[in-house]
Design a protein around this motif. Structure first.
Motif, PDB file in Angstrom:
ATOM      1  N   ALA A  98     -22.689 -10.816  61.370  1.00  0.00           N
ATOM      2  CA  ALA A  98     -23.637 -10.637  62.477  1.00  0.00           C
ATOM      3  C   ALA A  98     -22.905 -10.194  63.740  1.00  0.00           C
TER       4      ALA A  98
ATOM      5  N   GLY B 163     -22.081  -6.486  63.228  1.00  0.00           N
ATOM      6  CA  GLY B 163     -23.219  -5.599  62.980  1.00  0.00           C
ATOM      7  C   GLY B 163     -23.402  -5.433  61.485  1.00  0.00           C
ATOM      8  N   PHE B 164     -24.644  -5.623  61.001  1.00  0.00           N
ATOM      9  CA  PHE B 164     -24.879  -5.611  59.561  1.00  0.00           C
ATOM     10  C   PHE B 164     -24.513  -4.272  58.937  1.00  0.00           C
TER      11      PHE B 164
ATOM     12  N   PRO C 213     -26.785  -7.458  71.450  1.00  0.00           N
ATOM     13  CA  PRO C 213     -27.752  -8.151  70.587  1.00  0.00           C
ATOM     14  C   PRO C 213     -27.720  -7.703  69.135  1.00  0.00           C
ATOM     15  N   LYS C 214     -27.142  -6.563  68.835  1.00  0.00           N
ATOM     16  CA  LYS C 214     -27.081  -6.136  67.438  1.00  0.00           C
ATOM     17  C   LYS C 214     -25.645  -6.127  66.934  1.00  0.00           C
ATOM     18  N   GLY C 215     -24.835  -6.995  67.480  1.00  0.00           N
ATOM     19  CA  GLY C 215     -23.448  -7.067  67.026  1.00  0.00           C
ATOM     20  C   GLY C 215     -22.592  -6.054  67.756  1.00  0.00           C
TER      21      GLY C 215
ATOM     22  N   GLY D  27     -23.176  -2.698  66.001  1.00  0.00           N
ATOM     23  CA  GLY D  27     -24.509  -2.437  65.475  1.00  0.00           C
ATOM     24  C   GLY D  27     -25.157  -1.289  66.216  1.00  0.00           C
TER      25      GLY D  27
ATOM     26  N   LYS E  18     -33.770 -12.949  72.640  1.00  0.00           N
ATOM     27  CA  LYS E  18     -33.443 -11.544  72.854  1.00  0.00           C
ATOM     28  C   LYS E  18     -33.147 -10.844  71.530  1.00  0.00           C
ATOM     29  N   LEU E  19     -32.739 -11.655  70.533  1.00  0.00           N
ATOM     30  CA  LEU E  19     -32.275 -11.106  69.265  1.00  0.00           C
ATOM     31  C   LEU E  19     -33.452 -10.917  68.321  1.00  0.00           C
ATOM     32  N   SER E  20     -33.258  -9.995  67.375  1.00  0.00           N
ATOM     33  CA  SER E  20     -34.353  -9.778  66.438  1.00  0.00           C
ATOM     34  C   SER E  20     -33.878  -9.996  65.003  1.00  0.00           C
TER      35      SER E  20
ATOM     36  N   TYR F 105     -30.395 -11.315  63.137  1.00  0.00           N
ATOM     37  CA  TYR F 105     -29.504 -11.754  64.217  1.00  0.00           C
ATOM     38  C   TYR F 105     -30.006 -13.059  64.832  1.00  0.00           C
TER      39      TYR F 105
ATOM     40  N   ILE G 254     -29.291 -15.947  62.261  1.00  0.00           N
ATOM     41  CA  ILE G 254     -27.896 -16.394  62.257  1.00  0.00           C
ATOM     42  C   ILE G 254     -27.584 -17.167  63.543  1.00  0.00           C
TER      43      ILE G 254
END
Lengths: 284, 327
Positions: A229, A232-233, A278-280, A283, B103-105, B108, B111
């Motif tokens: 995470a 980023g995936f 927020p997306k790594g 990400g 804030k996360l979706s 994410y 986890i």
């Protein structure tokens, strides 16, 4: 002393990275959280242990066998379980892999007993390198060099080969990939196999310096979630940097704040980083 | 028959079962069943209705358990106040930790909740004030409803307390689901962007959902501490509790008021009876069988058991519609 801690954190970080690369592949390509990934690590450690204890094979020599065994287990995980839940609501796949992790862990306990086992004969055991004040244990050094090589091999495979590009295409858009003539069914099974093999290699390396018991993989599975995470995936380089950050955090946090807090700090770092990215880290 | 009537009949059956079957083992399983059904309902509010997957509900369960235990153990305050205080503390903690996490979706967020749960576990393990890893033994008090302590063989009393709490959880869930907020939450679940475009303050409603969910989870945790009378961090904060809540709700049917009841009715007896039958060996045979069954159910009934029942009912309805047409 701090240099020693940093070194050992980085060395662990490379091994974490390899475990996480396996997880990030299935996560990125199939969009499935594999809760049994930590158990792959444990199964590989037991494979190395039994090959050592029954056939007197050095874990570093039997490593390809462990990798292949876990490739098969990963492949079968897809064929027998994941394939059936892949079109179901997202949490169902999680339910299935969580059941699988319970099954693996307790089967190991049933067959091999809950006792900790060690491999104390290997060419790397009890050897170390001294660089000034820093002492590096040979088992960890070999494990982390091996892990970083494997991370780059997998990265090269995904980025440069035809099959790797097919995997990436499937991850981006399954339907379009099918239209381009990619057998996505095969790609999914292959991805799960590679994911298992990555954990298999990491597990075989770790068996030279880590105790082997049914719950060996538990914490590493959790850490792998956080690393994936964080990076980023589906991003292999993200998993590498994530692994290094987590390895360092764990070592420094354990040194400065006490070992009982090291995992709390690791999880906290994730929560802080994710505030800004927020997306790594890598990400999109 | 409408949903309310079915639910009402179901509740009466659950309430009467422990009276009809006098085995203490059975009553213990009924207590756990109602407890976990309640936890599933509470979790359903944030995950089933609002679509935000939480893997960290053990944190709220544990906070509730610890608050009610500490109230009795340190201050000698009645556990009922502990239940309420635990709920409020969990609500506050949930609001503080989930505000940044919202804030996360997607994964994410999931986890992040897992990480929060693990951090809270670690904190409790090393927190001396609550006896750290040693755990808390709740002191014996005068038996009775006020102290929530009964003769250990008097499982019926415990059962009706948890049953009352469960009904309370159901009422709150029902109110949330059928209110304006319930529709807002479902809109957020279906499309975050659409919800925002419609002018819904998504963060605020997700916070409300998480707060209510945490509050209810903690109350049930408080009951659990009073029931087992000894807690340590690994009993009430582990990931396995969070996962069990997830499992039974997904198994029963996500975002459906019947889902957790059906899921818990299957999963809890299954895990308890496999433990009674195969657990004596201490070799994990019970969990091998349990794990395999979970895999099999997930593979062959991916839409939850509520989905199965709905399919059967829909087929019935279609056939009913066809019959008069023929005549």
């Amino acid at each position: 002393m701090v240099a020693q801690v940093i070194t050992s954190g980085l060395l662990m970080g490379f091994i974490y990275a390899l475990v996480a690369v396996g997880l990030t592949l299935t996560w990125g390509v199939l969009d499935i959280i594999n809760f049994a990934h930590g158990e792959y690590l444990m199964l590989s450690m037991y494979t190395a242990f039994w090959l050592y204890s029954l056939l007197h094979l050095d874990p570093l020599i039997s490593l390809p066998i462990a990798a292949f065994t876990l490739y098969i287990i990963g492949y079968l995980t897809y064929k027998l379980v994941v394939k059936k839940v892949i079109n179901a609501p997202a949490l169902v796949a999680l339910l299935a892999t969580f059941g699988l992790s319970l099954f693996f862990r307790n089967t190991a306990q049933f067959l091999f007993s809950p006792n900790s086992r060690f491999i104390n004969e290997s060419i790397v055991v009890d050897k170390k390198i001294e660089l000034g004040t820093i002492i590096i244990g040979m088992p960890k050094l070999v494990a982390s060099i091996g892990s970083i090589i494997m991370v780059f091999v997998i990265y090269y495979f995904i980025e440069k080969t035809r099959t790797g590009k097919a995997i990436k295409a499937t991850a981006q858009d399954k339907a379009t990939a099918q239209l381009m003539g990619i057998n996505t069914e095969k790609i999914y099974a292959l991805t799960f196999g590679i994911s298992g093999a990555a954990a298999g290699i990491a597990g075989a390396f770790m068996s030279t310096f880590y105790s082997i018991y049914p719950e060996s993989g538990l914490m590493y599975g959790l850490l792998a979630f956080v690393i994936v995470a964080l990076g980023g995936f589906g991003n292999i380089m993200g998993a590498l940097y994530g692994g290094l950050i987590i390895g360092l955090t764990e070592a420094l946090g354990g040194y400065f704040l006490g070992t009982q807090f090291k995992y709390a700090i690791v999880f906290l770092i994730y929560l802080i980083v994710i505030q800004f990215k927020p997306k790594g880290l890598f990400g999109w | 028959m409408n949903k309310k009537k079915i639910l009402f009949i179901l509740l009466i059956v659950i309430a009467l079962l422990p009276l009809a079957i006098k085995s203490n083992n059975f009553r213990h399983i009924m207590i756990l069943f109602v407890l976990f059904a309640g936890l599933g309902e509470a979790w359903n509010i944030i995950t089933g209705y609002a679509g935000q997957t939480s893997f960290g509900h053990a944190a709220f369960f544990g906070i509730g358990a610890y608050t009610s235990a500490v109230f009795v153990w340190k201050f000698g305050i009645l556990p009922w106040y502990g239940l309420l205080a635990g709920g409020i503390i969990a609500l506050v903690v949930a609001s503080i930790v989930s505000y940044p996490a919202f804030k996360l979706s997607g994964h994410y967020f999931a986890i992040a909740t897992l990480a929060i749960g693990e951090i809270i576990l670690q904190v409790f393990v090393s927190w001396d004030y609550v006896a750290g890893a040693t755990g808390i033994m709740i002191p014996m008090k005068e038996r009775g409803l006020l102290n929530m302590q009964f003769h250990p063989r008097n499982k019926l009393a415990y059962f009706y307390i948890i049953f009352a709490l469960f009904v309370f959880v159901l009422i709150i869930t029902y109110l949330v689901e059928s209110s304006k907020m319930g529709f807002y939450l479902k809109t957020i679940r279906e499309s975050h962007e659409a919800a925002r475009a419609l002018g819904i303050n998504t963060t605020r409603y997700k916070l409300y959902a998480m707060g209510i969910s945490a509050f209810l989870t903690a109350i049930l945790g408080g009951f659990y501490a009073q029931y087992v009378m000894y807690i340590d961090p690994f009993m009430v904060f582990p990931l396995s509790i969070s996962m069990q809540i997830v499992l039974l709700t997904v198994l029963g049917g996500l975002g459906n008021i019947f889902g957790p009841i059906i899921g818990a009715a299957i999963l809890i007896p299954l895990s308890q009876y496999t433990r009674i039958i195969f657990g004596g060996t201490g070799m994990g045979l019970d969990l091998i069988i349990f794990g395999l069954l979970v895999v099999v159910i997930a593979c062959y009934q991916p839409h939850g058991l509520v989905g199965l029942i709905q399919n059967i009912r829909q087929k019935g309805v279609e056939e009913d519609e066809r019959t008069p047409a023929r005549g």
